[in-house]
Design a protein around this motif. Sequence first.
Motif, PDB file in Angstrom:
ATOM      1  N   TYR A   1       0.755  -5.610  -2.594  1.00 11.44           N
ATOM      2  CA  TYR A   1       1.897  -4.908  -3.188  1.00 11.44           C
ATOM      3  C   TYR A   1       1.721  -4.716  -4.699  1.00 11.44           C
ATOM      4  N   ILE A   2       1.299  -5.762  -5.402  1.00 10.13           N
ATOM      5  CA  ILE A   2       1.156  -5.666  -6.862  1.00 10.13           C
ATOM      6  C   ILE A   2       0.174  -4.569  -7.240  1.00 10.13           C
TER       7      ILE A   2
ATOM      8  N   SER B   1      -0.910   0.955  -9.283  1.00  8.83           N
ATOM      9  CA  SER B   1      -1.684   2.195  -9.155  1.00  8.83           C
ATOM     10  C   SER B   1      -0.767   3.415  -9.115  1.00  8.83           C
ATOM     11  N   LEU B   2       0.519   3.185  -8.778  1.00  9.15           N
ATOM     12  CA  LEU B   2       1.495   4.269  -8.729  1.00  9.15           C
ATOM     13  C   LEU B   2       2.420   4.253  -9.944  1.00  9.15           C
TER      14      LEU B   2
ATOM     15  N   LEU C   1      10.544  -2.678  -0.427  1.00 12.57           N
ATOM     16  CA  LEU C   1       9.724  -1.555   0.022  1.00 12.57           C
ATOM     17  C   LEU C   1      10.463  -0.225  -0.133  1.00 12.57           C
ATOM     18  N   GLU C   2      11.759  -0.217   0.192  1.00 11.78           N
ATOM     19  CA  GLU C   2      12.540   1.013   0.037  1.00 11.78           C
ATOM     20  C   GLU C   2      12.651   1.411  -1.437  1.00 11.78           C
ATOM     21  N   LEU C   3      12.913   0.437  -2.303  1.00  8.53           N
ATOM     22  CA  LEU C   3      13.010   0.725  -3.743  1.00  8.53           C
ATOM     23  C   LEU C   3      11.692   1.251  -4.292  1.00  8.53           C
ATOM     24  N   SER C   4      10.597   0.654  -3.861  1.00  7.58           N
ATOM     25  CA  SER C   4       9.278   1.051  -4.357  1.00  7.58           C
ATOM     26  C   SER C   4       8.929   2.461  -3.909  1.00  7.58           C
TER      27      SER C   4
ATOM     28  N   GLY D   1       8.323   7.892  -5.614  1.00  2.00           N
ATOM     29  CA  GLY D   1       8.365   9.219  -5.017  1.00  2.00           C
ATOM     30  C   GLY D   1       7.365   9.375  -3.896  1.00  2.00           C
ATOM     31  N   ARG D   2       7.006   8.222  -3.264  1.00  2.00           N
ATOM     32  CA  ARG D   2       6.016   8.247  -2.191  1.00  2.00           C
ATOM     33  C   ARG D   2       6.638   7.738  -0.892  1.00  2.00           C
TER      34      ARG D   2
END
Length: 334
Positions: free
Chosen positions: A14-15, A20-21, A55-58, A63-64
């Motif tokens: 995750y980190i 990377s995004l 996960l939803e927030l990320s 925007g992915r």
Amino acid sequence: MAKPLARYAALTGYIELSRSLALDPIQLMRSVNLDPAGLELQDRWVPAASVARLLELSAAASGRPDFALKLADRRRLSTLGPLSISLREEPDARSAVRLLIRFQHMFNESLHIRLAERDGLSTIRIHVDTGEPMPVRQSVELAVTATYQLLGHVLGDRWHPASVCFEHPRPADDSTHRRTFGVPLSFDAEYSGIVTYTSDLDEPNRLSDPVLRSYARQFLDTVATPEEPTTTTRVRELVELLLPTGRCTIDQVARSIGVDRRTVHRHLAKSGLTFTAVLDETRAELANRMVTGRRYSFTEISEMLAFSTPSSFSRWFHQQFGMSPREWRKQATR
């Protein structure tokens, strides 16, 4: 009722993916009360709802919509911990899936996987229930992709399932989904999961070493308590199957299992349950799932759950969950 937990291993990679995004993973984790330092301890248990919310927030912040699929690319079979050792040595794909189902409680208590085989097709249904009304699209996609990858590990490039299904709508850009799965995709489906040919499940596990198999099972037995399939489990599955048909009676369930109703009562009593209790619990689980989604209207849901009127369903739902179906759906999709 205690809220389900998940292992920190669910967030493997995750980190790195977040950075990377151009996201701040530390800030995002803290915003859902997760300790970033905890990622070092992959077997640490945390609220499954917090993982799903992260996960939803990320996905929204980056925007992915394909965030979970990208995260799944960073997972390995070893992410499943001790279970991965036994999965690697199972003789065929079917036994690997059954082992995954049997020990699913070891890595994520909010994850529910079921296998059904009929007419030459096998359906692996995957459901996520965090115990709260909230979006779980990313969690579902992560679980479906991880299961797809597991079968890919076992069967290799020769495996081509019939389809991959998701209950939620198709994203505006589904190129990552098409690239990840390479098979027909179905969105707004009745369930989320994988449909494969039953003959594929009989294929030998290309990774398996028969000499190591018994050692792997012995090791798994020392670190986990299995959840053996029982009559109670079969009753629950049949209740879920029969409830929408309006034919969910104990006599029908008993006939489907091949026993009489007294035998069903006796097995349930050993677990401290009654048929009515199992029926109510399964109805609540289905109501949660259907109301959280958008596929069915409340009138359709009340009919599928065998309520006489939508108003009686609404009153029952409020008693079960503390809010109306409309409020629950609004909160889940907010």
